[in-house]
Design a protein around this motif. Structure first.
Motif, PDB file in Angstrom:
ATOM      1  N   HIS A 186      21.610 -22.901  68.512  1.00 13.51           N
ATOM      2  CA  HIS A 186      20.712 -23.284  67.418  1.00 13.51           C
ATOM      3  C   HIS A 186      19.684 -22.189  67.173  1.00 13.51           C
ATOM      4  N   GLU A 187      19.173 -21.593  68.241  1.00 12.94           N
ATOM      5  CA  GLU A 187      18.233 -20.473  68.100  1.00 12.94           C
ATOM      6  C   GLU A 187      18.898 -19.306  67.375  1.00 12.94           C
ATOM      7  N   LEU A 196      18.589 -11.959  60.314  1.00 10.87           N
ATOM      8  CA  LEU A 196      18.633 -10.977  61.400  1.00 10.87           C
ATOM      9  C   LEU A 196      20.068 -10.597  61.745  1.00 10.87           C
ATOM     10  N   GLY A 197      20.298  -9.309  62.017  1.00  6.00           N
ATOM     11  CA  GLY A 197      21.589  -8.844  62.473  1.00  6.00           C
ATOM     12  C   GLY A 197      21.731  -9.047  63.975  1.00  6.00           C
ATOM     13  N   ARG A 198      22.915  -8.708  64.502  1.00  8.20           N
ATOM     14  CA  ARG A 198      23.201  -8.959  65.913  1.00  8.20           C
ATOM     15  C   ARG A 198      22.208  -8.250  66.839  1.00  8.20           C
ATOM     16  N   LYS A 199      21.901  -6.987  66.545  1.00  8.62           N
ATOM     17  CA  LYS A 199      20.987  -6.235  67.400  1.00  8.62           C
ATOM     18  C   LYS A 199      19.591  -6.850  67.391  1.00  8.62           C
ATOM     19  N   LEU A 205      15.872 -12.578  71.260  1.00  7.36           N
ATOM     20  CA  LEU A 205      16.151 -13.602  72.263  1.00  7.36           C
ATOM     21  C   LEU A 205      16.347 -13.025  73.660  1.00  7.36           C
ATOM     22  N   PHE A 206      16.134 -11.704  73.817  1.00  6.81           N
ATOM     23  CA  PHE A 206      16.291 -11.030  75.113  1.00  6.81           C
ATOM     24  C   PHE A 206      17.696 -11.237  75.677  1.00  6.81           C
ATOM     25  N   LEU A 207      18.677 -11.000  74.824  1.00  6.85           N
ATOM     26  CA  LEU A 207      20.082 -11.130  75.202  1.00  6.85           C
ATOM     27  C   LEU A 207      20.791  -9.814  74.925  1.00  6.85           C
ATOM     28  N   SER A 208      21.969  -9.654  75.494  1.00  5.23           N
ATOM     29  CA  SER A 208      22.769  -8.476  75.185  1.00  5.23           C
ATOM     30  C   SER A 208      23.480  -8.682  73.855  1.00  5.23           C
ATOM     31  N   GLY A 253      11.963  -7.179  63.801  1.00  4.91           N
ATOM     32  CA  GLY A 253      11.620  -6.645  65.110  1.00  4.91           C
ATOM     33  C   GLY A 253      10.689  -5.457  65.055  1.00  4.91           C
ATOM     34  N   ASP A 254      10.265  -5.039  63.872  1.00  2.00           N
ATOM     35  CA  ASP A 254       9.392  -3.881  63.756  1.00  2.00           C
ATOM     36  C   ASP A 254       7.999  -4.222  64.269  1.00  2.00           C
ATOM     37  N   VAL A 255       7.392  -3.270  64.967  1.00  4.85           N
ATOM     38  CA  VAL A 255       6.018  -3.450  65.417  1.00  4.85           C
ATOM     39  C   VAL A 255       5.084  -3.280  64.228  1.00  4.85           C
ATOM     40  N   VAL A 256       4.095  -4.141  64.114  1.00  7.03           N
ATOM     41  CA  VAL A 256       3.147  -4.043  63.013  1.00  7.03           C
ATOM     42  C   VAL A 256       1.784  -3.634  63.570  1.00  7.03           C
ATOM     43  N   GLU A 257       1.015  -2.951  62.741  1.00  5.84           N
ATOM     44  CA  GLU A 257      -0.275  -2.427  63.176  1.00  5.84           C
ATOM     45  C   GLU A 257      -1.351  -3.471  63.034  1.00  5.84           C
ATOM     46  N   ARG A 258      -2.189  -3.608  64.040  1.00  2.15           N
ATOM     47  CA  ARG A 258      -3.326  -4.510  63.992  1.00  2.15           C
ATOM     48  C   ARG A 258      -4.594  -3.680  64.190  1.00  2.15           C
ATOM     49  N   GLY A 259      -5.397  -3.591  63.136  1.00  2.00           N
ATOM     50  CA  GLY A 259      -6.579  -2.769  63.206  1.00  2.00           C
ATOM     51  C   GLY A 259      -6.185  -1.337  63.445  1.00  2.00           C
ATOM     52  N   SER A 260      -6.754  -0.718  64.490  1.00  2.00           N
ATOM     53  CA  SER A 260      -6.448   0.680  64.786  1.00  2.00           C
ATOM     54  C   SER A 260      -5.455   0.796  65.937  1.00  2.00           C
TER      55      SER A 260
END
Length: 263
Positions: A186-187, A196-199, A205-208, A253-260
């Motif tokens: 379900h997740e 979202l793609g497989r990667k 989900l911290f899976l292979s 999954g991209d990291v987003v900027e918070r402040g500086s």
């Protein structure tokens, strides 16, 4: 005298202006017109900010559809506005129903179509009216929906009820299939609904990737479909929403900027 504020939304300018003029001739009606979904949303937002919100919105069933050679009407890609506003008629109805539930919507159609009428009602429309109906009939519908009435042409009633019953049956069947999934599957399905793609699912989900592939194959098998698109469509029918983005990350999954600092 209390005035009814009506917004006509139609990308056929001559029709929109003619209808607006006819309605404006009524002493208790005030009318404006918009030529697209995004323009309609801007009108609604501006009116609400001024404290003079619209009461009824009349929406072209074929909004975002243009005439092609030979007189046929075909869907064309219409870019959404910068804020992602809907551009087609049914999506506009759903968006307004969600964001401004006090606004009653009526769909104006060139032809009777039970399936599209049923979808319009499911999206939140209060009525479906032929474009060539009389002004008296349209005014009756406008005043009726403000009393929380639902208006459909009698000839459409049986077909619409059939479509709504079928939609409910399909939803029930879809819900039963979804219930056959394990919590992990379900997740994975919710991640698929989020696009979202497989990667990306594996990272989320911290899976292979191999494990995610197996889960996706199991999801397709249990749902009885052969593609991700079909699985997503079935999930949406069953009311399954997309996975929410993690704090500090987009759904991709991209990291987003918070402040500086980077999260």
């Amino acid at each position: 005298m209390a005035r009814i504020r009506v917004l006509v939304v139609d990308d056929h300018r001559i029709f929109a202006e003619s209808l607006a003029a006819a309605l404006a001739a009524e002493p208790d009606v005030e009318v404006a017109a918009a030529g697209s979904g995004p323009a309609a949303l801007r009108c609604l937002e501006r009116a609400a900010a001024e404290g003079r919100g619209y009461d009824v919105m009349l929406v072209d069933a074929e909004l975002g559809v243009l005439a092609a050679a030979g007189g046929r009407r075909v869907p064309v890609p219409v870019p959404r506005d910068a804020e992602g506003g809907p551009v087609d008629g049914i999506s506009l109805v759903a968006g307004v129903r969600s964001g401004r539930p006090s606004v009653r919507t009526v769909v104006l159609a060139e032809k009777d179509d039970p399936l599209r009428a049923a979808r319009a009602l499911q999206a939140g429309a209060s009525g479906w009216v032929a474009k060539d109906c009389s002004l008296q009939r349209l005014l009756l519908v406008i005043r009726g929906v403000l009393r929380d009435e639902t208006h459909l042409p009698p000839a459409l009633l049986t077909g619409v009820l059939r479509e709504l019953t079928a939609a409910r049956k399909h939803r029930t069947e879809s819900e039963e299939l979804i219930e056959s999934l394990t919590p992990r599957e379900h997740e994975v399905l919710r991640c698929m609904v989020a696009g979202l793609g497989r990667k990306a699912v594996a990272e989320r989900l911290f899976l292979s990737p191999h494990t995610v592939r197996t889960h996706m194959q199991n999801v397709l098998g249990k749902l009885g479909v052969h593609s991700t698109l079909a699985a997503v469509a079935l999930a949406r029918r069953a009311g399954v929403g997309p996975a929410e983005p993690e704090p500090g990350r987009s759904l991709t999954g991209d990291v987003v900027e918070r402040g500086s600092q980077l999260a």
